[in-house]
Design a protein around this motif. Structure first.
Motif, PDB file in Angstrom:
ATOM      1  N   SER A  29       0.830  -1.206   0.000  1.00  0.00           N
ATOM      2  CA  SER A  29       0.000   0.000   0.000  1.00  0.00           C
ATOM      3  C   SER A  29       0.862   1.252   0.000  1.00  0.00           C
ATOM      4  CB  SER A  29      -0.923  -0.005   1.223  1.00  0.00           C
ATOM      5  OG  SER A  29      -1.710   1.173   1.271  1.00  0.00           O
ATOM      6  N   VAL A  30       1.906   1.258   0.828  1.00  0.00           N
ATOM      7  CA  VAL A  30       2.800   2.418   0.889  1.00  0.00           C
ATOM      8  C   VAL A  30       3.562   2.579  -0.420  1.00  0.00           C
ATOM      9  CG1 VAL A  30       4.802   3.406   2.057  1.00  0.00           C
ATOM     10  CG2 VAL A  30       2.980   2.353   3.404  1.00  0.00           C
ATOM     11  N   LEU A  31       4.047   1.474  -0.979  1.00  0.00           N
ATOM     12  CA  LEU A  31       4.771   1.546  -2.251  1.00  0.00           C
ATOM     13  C   LEU A  31       3.887   2.093  -3.363  1.00  0.00           C
ATOM     14  CD1 LEU A  31       6.825  -1.774  -2.128  1.00  0.00           C
ATOM     15  CD2 LEU A  31       7.724   0.552  -1.958  1.00  0.00           C
ATOM     16  N   PRO A  49      12.230  -0.281  -3.883  1.00  0.00           N
ATOM     17  CA  PRO A  49      11.026  -1.045  -3.565  1.00  0.00           C
ATOM     18  C   PRO A  49      11.266  -2.525  -3.284  1.00  0.00           C
ATOM     19  CG  PRO A  49      10.592   0.474  -5.354  1.00  0.00           C
ATOM     20  CD  PRO A  49      12.075   0.521  -5.114  1.00  0.00           C
ATOM     21  N   GLU A  50      12.186  -3.147  -4.014  1.00  0.00           N
ATOM     22  CA  GLU A  50      12.399  -4.582  -3.792  1.00  0.00           C
ATOM     23  C   GLU A  50      13.007  -4.850  -2.417  1.00  0.00           C
ATOM     24  OE1 GLU A  50      11.036  -6.947  -5.545  1.00  0.00           O
ATOM     25  OE2 GLU A  50      10.190  -5.235  -6.643  1.00  0.00           O
ATOM     26  N   GLN A  51      13.869  -3.949  -1.950  1.00  0.00           N
ATOM     27  CA  GLN A  51      14.412  -4.108  -0.605  1.00  0.00           C
ATOM     28  C   GLN A  51      13.312  -3.912   0.433  1.00  0.00           C
ATOM     29  OE1 GLN A  51      17.677  -5.038   0.304  1.00  0.00           O
ATOM     30  NE2 GLN A  51      16.574  -5.328   2.234  1.00  0.00           N
ATOM     31  N   VAL A  52      12.420  -2.972   0.174  1.00  0.00           N
ATOM     32  CA  VAL A  52      11.276  -2.764   1.064  1.00  0.00           C
ATOM     33  C   VAL A  52      10.455  -4.039   1.164  1.00  0.00           C
ATOM     34  CG1 VAL A  52       9.100  -1.499   1.358  1.00  0.00           C
ATOM     35  CG2 VAL A  52      11.175  -0.278   0.637  1.00  0.00           C
ATOM     36  N   GLU A  57       8.700  -8.773   4.209  1.00  0.00           N
ATOM     37  CA  GLU A  57       8.529 -10.223   4.308  1.00  0.00           C
ATOM     38  C   GLU A  57       9.215 -10.764   5.564  1.00  0.00           C
ATOM     39  OE1 GLU A  57       9.197 -14.286   1.637  1.00  0.00           O
ATOM     40  OE2 GLU A  57      10.042 -12.380   0.966  1.00  0.00           O
ATOM     41  N   ALA A  58      10.414 -10.260   5.843  1.00  0.00           N
ATOM     42  CA  ALA A  58      11.114 -10.699   7.055  1.00  0.00           C
ATOM     43  C   ALA A  58      10.316 -10.329   8.302  1.00  0.00           C
ATOM     44  CB  ALA A  58      12.502 -10.076   7.097  1.00  0.00           C
ATOM     45  N   LEU A 120      11.983   2.703   3.998  1.00  0.00           N
ATOM     46  CA  LEU A 120      11.527   2.956   2.630  1.00  0.00           C
ATOM     47  C   LEU A 120      12.607   3.601   1.786  1.00  0.00           C
ATOM     48  CD1 LEU A 120       8.066   4.435   3.602  1.00  0.00           C
ATOM     49  CD2 LEU A 120       8.493   2.124   2.738  1.00  0.00           C
ATOM     50  N   GLY A 121      13.547   4.295   2.442  1.00  0.00           N
ATOM     51  CA  GLY A 121      14.619   4.958   1.720  1.00  0.00           C
ATOM     52  C   GLY A 121      15.143   6.166   2.454  1.00  0.00           C
TER      53      GLY A 121
END
Length: 463
Positions: A29-31, A49-52, A57-58, A120-121
């Motif tokens: 949702s945030v992405l 985004p992929e790191q997010v 997931e973790a 997120l960054g």
């Protein structure tokens, strides 16, 4: 839930995760929100985004197994560009080539990761953090989520835009003269410039602090509960008694509250801003607080001297660059810092001593008060393309006379929206307290949120 997940506060997310909400759903949702707003707002310097998704997931796995790292595991957050993250360059807003690459995380970054927050960054800032806007030679222009034609403030520009836009609930900025609180007033946010040494820094400097930019006071307190922990890497860290970040709203009855509507230097306060702050003080008075008018305590000479010292400091950095590198620095900053090139050693020491004068006078003027209320800035948000509210680099900074004194004194100072200009621009109330009273200052902000009525910002208006 009927509410979009990106809109949920940190405290709501914490409770929802405990009840079974998947952090991966929140991350998506945030992405999506970021993808929708970022082409206009330009809040991020680094966003992966992929790191997010991997981090969310973790977090989901930890919640499922009951091994969550904290109550805020999985809550989205950002850090300002000048808060190091290992392996990521730190250009400090400038277009200079080959910016230094962080060898390790800053203490703040480590505290967020240790608590399981999803980064997120890194958010944008103007050149060297020396502008109160989102204008940068590297990033271009960062814009206000409430109205993209307006500045988000600075130098925590991207943090302010991200917080107001709903890029998750928690955002960390830095502040040396108002750089957290100015986005607060111009983007309708709750912010806190913490007590000196409460939140550990990777590079301590006179007056510098790191702290939260959020939509609610409860979220600012939640973020402080994560980042306000000592770290030996910050040699300026002070030992503070344990603070109760979740105490809820303060009771103003019996508090001695100073009200300052004239800073004694800088620009004149817009009458609409003064009226909004006065109405806020009236609410405290109606609840039983004893309001006392606070005299101005910072002179124009002190403001000009501090501005001159900062110019000299930045000129030292600028003059060390190769000629071709200087062309990459924002022209406004180049002209501003050139004002410090002709000061000799004696003049520089005179300017430096202004910091101690302001520190002493701020503490002396506020020592008898539980809380001091004032405007955050004397003017409302200005056009996004404009580097400073008073757009003349040859003049001293006219907008920091309410904020900068508390950097020098080390006192906590928060902001919360207290009204609107006739054209809808936001007006921030600054609440300052004694050193070490950060939790009490935020509790006062929580209380004010509960009584301010139509001075509250309707976040649904943020498209």
């Amino acid at each position: 839930m009927s509410q979009d997940l990106y809109e949920l506060s940190a405290t709501e997310l914490s409770a929802s995760y405990a009840a079974g909400l998947d952090p991966r759903e929140v991350a998506e949702s945030v992405l999506a929100r970021i993808a929708d707003r970022e082409p206009v707002l330009n809040a991020f310097y680094v966003h992966e985004p992929e790191q997010v998704r991997r981090d969310a997931e973790a977090s989901a796995k930890r919640w499922a197994s009951g091994t969550q790292l904290s109550a805020f595991d999985g809550v989205p957050a950002t850090v300002k560009e000048n808060i190091p993250r290992s392996g990521i360059p730190v250009p400090s807003g400038t277009a200079l080539a080959n910016p230094p690459v962080s060898a390790e995380n800053a203490p703040v970054t480590d505290r967020l990761l240790e608590a399981g927050l999803v980064l997120l960054g890194s958010t944008t800032m103007p050149d060297w953090g020396m502008l109160s806007s989102g204008v940068s030679s590297r990033h271009g222009i960062t814009r206000n989520a409430l109205d993209p034609s307006l500045t988000t403030g600075g130098s925590s520009a991207g943090a302010g835009a991200a917080a107001a836009a709903g890029y998750g609930p928690l955002h960390v900025g830095t502040d040396i003269g108002g750089s957290i609180r100015l986005p607060g007033t111009w983007a309708g946010l709750v912010t806190l410039k913490p007590s000196a040494g409460l939140v550990p820094l990777h590079a301590p400097y006179m007056g510098r602090a790191a702290g939260p930019l959020t939509r609610t006071a409860a979220d600012a307190a939640a973020l402080m509960s994560v980042i306000a922990r000592p770290d030996i890497r910050d040699y300026s860290t002070r030992p503070y008694p344990s603070m109760d970040w979740f105490k809820g709203p303060a009771n103003p009855a019996g508090l001695r509250v100073g009200l300052q509507l004239d800073a004694g230097s800088g620009a004149e306060v817009d009458p609409q801003i003064a009226a909004a702050v006065q109405r806020a003080a009236d609410l405290f008075a109606a609840a039983g607080a004893h309001i006392v008018e606070l005299r101005p305590f910072m002179s124009q000479a002190q403001l000009a001297g501090i501005d001159a010292f900062w110019r000299t400091r930045s000129w030292a950095d600028y003059s060390a660059l190769e000629p071709e590198q200087r062309e990459n620095v924002l022209p406004y900053i180049a002209r501003w810092c050139a004002g410090g090139k002709d000061y000799d050693g004696v003049a520089t020491m005179v300017h430096y001593n202004r910091f101690a004068q302001v520190q002493q006078e701020t503490i002396a003027a506020t020592r008898d008060y539980d809380l001091v209320l004032s405007p955050v800035a004397p003017m409302a948000a200005f056009p996004a393309e404009q580097p400073m509210p008073v757009d003349d680099p040859d003049l001293p900074m006219a907008h920091i006379s309410f904020t900068m004194p508390y950097n020098m004194s080390g006192q906590p100072a928060a902001t919360v929206n207290c009204g609107f200009m006739l054209d809808g621009r936001t007006i921030g109330l600054q609440l300052a307290g004694p050193v070490g009273a950060d939790d009490k200052v935020l509790a006062a902000a929580v209380w004010f949120e509960s009584v301010r009525g139509d001075a509250a910002l309707d976040w649904a208006r943020v498209l």
